[in-house]
Design an enzyme around this catalytic site. Structure first.
Site, PDB file in Angstrom:
ATOM      1  N   GLU A 116      -0.536   1.187  -5.702  1.00 30.33           N
ATOM      2  CA  GLU A 116      -0.313   0.047  -4.824  1.00 30.33           C
ATOM      3  C   GLU A 116      -0.294  -1.256  -5.621  1.00 30.33           C
ATOM      4  O   GLU A 116      -1.308  -1.662  -6.181  1.00 30.33           O
ATOM      5  CB  GLU A 116      -1.426  -0.001  -3.770  1.00 30.33           C
ATOM      6  CG  GLU A 116      -1.680   1.360  -3.111  1.00 30.33           C
ATOM      7  CD  GLU A 116      -3.018   1.424  -2.396  1.00 30.33           C
ATOM      8  OE1 GLU A 116      -3.494   0.363  -1.923  1.00 30.33           O
ATOM      9  OE2 GLU A 116      -3.605   2.519  -2.309  1.00 30.33           O
TER      10      GLU A 116
ATOM     11  N   HIS B 137       0.839  -1.206   0.000  1.00 25.42           N
ATOM     12  CA  HIS B 137       0.000   0.000   0.000  1.00 25.42           C
ATOM     13  C   HIS B 137       0.879   1.264   0.000  1.00 25.42           C
ATOM     14  O   HIS B 137       0.903   2.022   0.970  1.00 25.42           O
ATOM     15  CB  HIS B 137      -0.884  -0.052   1.248  1.00 25.42           C
ATOM     16  CG  HIS B 137      -2.062   0.863   1.243  1.00 25.42           C
ATOM     17  ND1 HIS B 137      -2.009   2.149   0.782  1.00 25.42           N
ATOM     18  CD2 HIS B 137      -3.330   0.665   1.671  1.00 25.42           C
ATOM     19  CE1 HIS B 137      -3.203   2.712   0.937  1.00 25.42           C
ATOM     20  NE2 HIS B 137      -4.019   1.827   1.479  1.00 25.42           N
TER      21      HIS B 137
END
Length: 315
Positions: free
Chosen positions: A290, A184
């Site tokens: 991500e 992330h």
């Protein structure tokens, strides 16, 4: 007695410069001889800083990020496992929190390894930091909600060329399990209104802002004028995702085993609504691109392993 044929003196070679590593208060820091550095918090094995040799920060970290392990760290590179987003109601991960437990657990530092550059006396120019999480390290709460025997090894590799992060998943039990993985990454930028994310044209994506409807990317680059939360599916991981400020390339991200990508910016209202997102206008200075395996599930039989990762070049 003086001998006529003395052995030649043995020269003393200076030790080439080495990366420096420190571990204190659950934080591992590594700095290369050339000046690049990375910081990893053992809470979530979250990379919280990646700096160039000049000291320029490449990752965005919220000013209100909680670093003591009491909640996931907002910013840097949190590790999402074994489920992405809110868990589905009819799955083995159903009782876990959003984004799973890896980012909320305390990992072990397994040690470091380094590799030498080819130049004479140039020292080690790459350092790899390994972190581990297994069933035995989970809280009793997480064990009860996901009772599988597993092992994770997360490797963070720093070089003058960029930053690599990869995750190996091992099934150490006798039953199969399914999982998802996402790295992330919060990138630090100067101005979200000038950011372009390239190499997604023609790709299918799920738009979470529009009730998880499916679309095809028609634009040559993704730009940001409002809240953006998209999952791009079935990408070629060898084709880099490129983040540009106007025409200037900032980052390129190649992947292995991670065929999906999430593109996210919370924009004004959502940024204000998140208590650990600070400052409120921080959305102008960050963008998340991500790398993940989140479209469907990866499955591991007993004794099997899986690996995926990304390599980020900074221009």
């Amino acid at each position: 007695m003086d001998r006529s044929k003395k052995p030649a003196a043995i020269g003393v070679t200076a030790t080439p410069p080495q990366p420096t590593i420190s571990l204190a208060n659950n934080v591992v820091q590594a700095t290369l001889p050339s000046g690049e550095s990375v910081t990893v918090n053992l809470n979530g094995a979250t990379v919280t800083s990646w700096k160039s040799a000049s000291g320029a920060e490449k990752l965005w970290l919220s000013e209100a990020a909680v670093l003591d392990g009491s909640k996931p760290i907002r910013g840097g590179i949190p590790v999402v496992f074994p489920v992405f987003g809110p868990p589905p109601s009819d799955h083995a991960t159903s009782f876990l929190p959003q984004h799973g437990f890896a980012r909320s657990s305390l990992w072990e530092f397994l040690g470091k390894s380094s590799s030498e550059s080819s130049g004479a006396n140039s020292g080690d120019d790459t350092v790899k930091l390994d972190f581990g999480l297994s069933s035995g390290l989970l809280s009793e709460d997480f064990k009860s909600k996901w009772p599988h025997e597993f092992g994770l090894v997360y490797s963070v590799t720093l070089s003058p060329e960029g930053l690599g992060t990869s995750l190996q998943v091992q099934n150490q039990g006798e039953r199969s399990f399914e999982f998802q993985v996402l790295l992330h990454t919060y990138f630090a930028i100067d101005d979200i209104s000038q950011i372009h994310v390239k190499n997604l044209q023609g790709k299918t994506y799920i738009d979470k802002v529009q009730n998880a409807t499916t679309h095809t990317e028609s634009n040559s680059s993704v730009q940001f004028t409002s809240e953006t939360d998209r999952v791009y599916k079935d990408l070629d991981p060898s084709v880099p995702l490129v983040i540009s400020l106007g025409d200037k390339e900032l980052f390129s991200i190649t992947r292995e085993g991670l065929n999906d990508a999430v593109v996210w910016n919370p924009w004004i209202e959502k940024a204000k609504a998140m208590g650990d997102f600070s400052p409120d206008d921080g959305y102008k200075k960050m963008v998340c691109v991500e790398a993940g395996a989140v479209n469907g599930w990866q499955s591991l039989e007993a004794g099997e392993s899986w690996e995926g990762g990304q390599f980020i070049k900074s221009k």
